[in-house]
Design a protein around this motif. Structure first.
Motif, mmCIF file in Angstrom:
data_model
loop_
_atom_site.group_PDB
_atom_site.id
_atom_site.type_symbol
_atom_site.label_atom_id
_atom_site.label_comp_id
_atom_site.label_asym_id
_atom_site.label_seq_id
_atom_site.Cartn_x
_atom_site.Cartn_y
_atom_site.Cartn_z
ATOM 1 N N VAL A 182 4.290 3.655 20.701
ATOM 2 C CA VAL A 182 4.421 4.724 21.614
ATOM 3 C C VAL A 182 5.451 4.029 22.610
ATOM 4 O O VAL A 182 6.483 4.616 23.064
ATOM 5 C CB VAL A 182 3.136 5.137 22.432
ATOM 6 N N PRO A 183 5.204 2.661 23.047
ATOM 7 C CA PRO A 183 6.183 2.254 24.056
ATOM 8 C C PRO A 183 7.684 2.231 23.566
ATOM 9 O O PRO A 183 8.395 2.088 24.513
ATOM 10 C CB PRO A 183 5.482 0.726 24.533
ATOM 11 N N ARG A 184 7.673 2.126 22.268
ATOM 12 C CA ARG A 184 9.307 2.136 21.894
ATOM 13 C C ARG A 184 9.999 3.558 22.019
ATOM 14 O O ARG A 184 11.009 3.587 21.980
ATOM 15 C CB ARG A 184 9.266 1.777 20.312
ATOM 16 N N TRP A 185 9.073 4.502 22.129
ATOM 17 C CA TRP A 185 9.632 5.888 22.367
ATOM 18 C C TRP A 185 10.348 6.125 23.726
ATOM 19 O O TRP A 185 11.633 6.836 23.852
ATOM 20 C CB TRP A 185 8.766 7.015 22.396
ATOM 21 N N PHE A 186 10.178 5.043 24.466
ATOM 22 C CA PHE A 186 10.577 5.274 26.218
ATOM 23 C C PHE A 186 11.490 4.354 26.347
ATOM 24 O O PHE A 186 11.181 3.008 26.366
ATOM 25 C CB PHE A 186 9.417 5.547 26.930
ATOM 26 N N GLY A 187 12.461 4.536 27.418
ATOM 27 C CA GLY A 187 13.526 3.565 28.021
ATOM 28 C C GLY A 187 12.684 2.745 29.102
ATOM 29 O O GLY A 187 11.689 3.053 29.356
ATOM 30 N N ILE A 203 2.653 6.613 29.339
ATOM 31 C CA ILE A 203 2.924 6.007 28.144
ATOM 32 C C ILE A 203 1.315 5.803 27.393
ATOM 33 O O ILE A 203 1.078 6.140 26.245
ATOM 34 C CB ILE A 203 3.084 4.401 28.013
ATOM 35 N N GLU A 204 0.317 5.792 28.228
ATOM 36 C CA GLU A 204 -1.276 5.756 27.580
ATOM 37 C C GLU A 204 -1.440 6.969 27.152
ATOM 38 O O GLU A 204 -2.173 7.175 26.254
ATOM 39 C CB GLU A 204 -2.096 5.323 28.879
ATOM 40 N N GLY A 205 -0.968 8.261 28.169
ATOM 41 C CA GLY A 205 -1.219 9.491 27.340
ATOM 42 C C GLY A 205 -0.903 10.040 26.018
ATOM 43 O O GLY A 205 -1.481 10.318 25.392
ATOM 44 N N TRP A 206 0.418 9.546 25.877
ATOM 45 C CA TRP A 206 0.955 9.686 24.447
ATOM 46 C C TRP A 206 0.361 8.797 23.513
ATOM 47 O O TRP A 206 0.291 9.001 22.367
ATOM 48 C CB TRP A 206 2.339 9.574 24.664
ATOM 49 N N ARG A 207 -0.110 7.543 23.933
ATOM 50 C CA ARG A 207 -0.815 6.974 22.745
ATOM 51 C C ARG A 207 -2.189 7.487 22.377
ATOM 52 O O ARG A 207 -2.383 7.505 21.238
ATOM 53 C CB ARG A 207 -1.306 5.491 23.583
ATOM 54 N N VAL A 208 -2.781 8.186 23.475
ATOM 55 C CA VAL A 208 -4.202 9.037 23.205
ATOM 56 C C VAL A 208 -3.685 10.096 21.921
ATOM 57 O O VAL A 208 -4.496 10.256 21.143
ATOM 58 C CB VAL A 208 -4.748 9.294 24.361
ATOM 59 N N ASP A 234 19.131 3.988 25.851
ATOM 60 C CA ASP A 234 18.036 2.939 25.729
ATOM 61 C C ASP A 234 17.138 3.195 24.608
ATOM 62 O O ASP A 234 16.353 2.593 24.418
ATOM 63 C CB ASP A 234 17.278 3.068 26.908
ATOM 64 N N ASP A 235 17.654 4.219 23.588
ATOM 65 C CA ASP A 235 17.086 4.414 22.309
ATOM 66 C C ASP A 235 17.065 3.263 21.318
ATOM 67 O O ASP A 235 17.992 3.033 20.856
ATOM 68 C CB ASP A 235 17.342 5.928 21.814
ATOM 69 N N VAL A 236 15.838 2.529 20.926
ATOM 70 C CA VAL A 236 15.927 1.758 20.002
ATOM 71 C C VAL A 236 15.592 2.186 18.552
ATOM 72 O O VAL A 236 15.861 1.307 17.562
ATOM 73 C CB VAL A 236 14.796 0.566 20.359
ATOM 74 N N ALA A 237 14.973 3.165 18.409
ATOM 75 C CA ALA A 237 14.882 3.995 17.015
ATOM 76 C C ALA A 237 16.079 4.461 16.582
ATOM 77 O O ALA A 237 16.293 4.368 15.233
ATOM 78 C CB ALA A 237 13.546 4.994 17.386
ATOM 79 N N THR A 238 16.757 5.248 17.305
ATOM 80 C CA THR A 238 17.741 5.991 16.843
ATOM 81 C C THR A 238 19.007 5.786 17.896
ATOM 82 O O THR A 238 19.190 6.772 18.808
ATOM 83 C CB THR A 238 17.659 7.759 16.501
ATOM 84 N N GLN A 270 19.685 5.344 30.789
ATOM 85 C CA GLN A 270 18.120 5.382 31.326
ATOM 86 C C GLN A 270 17.316 6.384 30.606
ATOM 87 O O GLN A 270 16.489 6.653 31.129
ATOM 88 C CB GLN A 270 18.112 5.468 32.745
ATOM 89 N N VAL A 271 17.548 6.657 29.153
ATOM 90 C CA VAL A 271 16.731 7.418 28.423
ATOM 91 C C VAL A 271 16.713 6.805 27.169
ATOM 92 O O VAL A 271 17.501 6.255 26.586
ATOM 93 C CB VAL A 271 17.468 8.981 28.281
ATOM 94 N N GLY A 272 15.470 6.975 26.552
ATOM 95 C CA GLY A 272 15.030 6.473 25.225
ATOM 96 C C GLY A 272 15.275 7.420 24.203
ATOM 97 O O GLY A 272 16.022 8.172 24.148
#
Length: 262
Positions: A153-158, A169-174, A214-218, A240-242
């Motif tokens: 989940v932390p990789r989703w966001f910048g 971040i914690e909410g989306w982990r849940v 700031d997207d590391v996945a794509t 400033q967007v992942g």
């Protein structure tokens, strides 16, 4: 929320807004739910009727049946088309992020007659490698989504979102941790097999591409590759967007859609 039985599965969806307005169908990223679009709805509903849905084993949609084996991009495209049919929309605007963008590419390549336009974000004609996706699928099956979500989940966001919104971040982990492990693994394997580089060259519909700086996945280079093989203009890169602009900058993303589609 509402529910549709499609090919023996329960699909959870929301259909919101004025039926006289053009339909916009929104496809969410892997590991998230249709809630990824929530902060954009107030702005979009002033201009569009909006349809969102949960992918297999995500949110309130049932998991992928074991008897059906692999999931193909066409399976997901058919879900989107069935929901558009339910909304009585012969054509619609499609917006998809990450695997939602893969669904969009399938719609463009096989069902362009149903599309008014496509806006694809944080995706690519090829995402990652088969080895990486198959490895993640194996890890999910052995460890479970709840354990995997801690690092994914932390990789989703910048960096801005990670520093300023730790509760996000914690909410989306849940949320990710509550998904169906096997459905997620099958979708990972789908991404490992998907390659649209030879299928988008004759795209005849308006196609817009959006990347997060700031997207590391794509990263933006993945969207640039998609532009090259589809003939679309260069992607718009959001600073400033992942990986998830609908969550990180919903107002900016909504304005882009409204300005370009109305």
């Amino acid at each position: 929320m509402a529910f549709l039985t499609h090919n023996g599965r329960t699909v959870c969806y929301r259909l919101l807004g004025d039926s006289r307005k053009p339909l916009m169908v929104l496809g969410h990223p892997l590991g998230m739910t249709q809630g990824a679009w929530d902060d954009m709805l107030p702005a979009l509903l002033g201009h569009f009727r909006v349809l969102t849905w949960d992918l297999p084993g995500h949110g309130a949609s049932s998991g992928w049946p074991e008897a059906r084996g692999q999931i193909a991009p066409e399976d997901l495209a058919q879900e989107a088309l069935a929901l558009a049919d339910l909304a009585d929309a012969a054509q619609f605007h499609f917006v998809g992020t990450s695997i939602g963008g893969v669904i969009g590419q399938q719609l463009i390549s096989r069902h362009a007659d149903r599309l008014l336009s496509a806006t694809l974000t944080n995706t690519g004609p090829v995402i990652g490698t088969p080895k990486a996706w198959n490895g993640r699928a194996a890890d999910v099956r052995s460890q479970g989504l709840a354990a995997m979500a801690v690092n994914i989940v932390p990789r989703w966001f910048g960096p801005a979102a990670c520093e300023q919104q730790p509760a996000l971040i914690e909410g989306w982990r849940v949320i990710m941790g509550r998904g169906d492990d096997e459905s997620y693994a099958l979708l990972c394997e789908l991404l490992g097999r998907s390659d649209f580089r030879e299928h988008l060259g004759d795209c005849q519909i308006p196609l817009r591409l959006i990347a997060g700086a700031d997207d590391v996945a794509t990263p933006p280079t993945a969207l640039e590759a998609l532009a090259q093989c589809s003939g679309a203009t260069a992607p718009r890169v959001l600073d400033q967007v992942g990986h998830v602009p609908s969550v990180e900058c919903p107002d900016r993303f909504s304005r882009i859609l409204i300005d370009s589609l109305t």
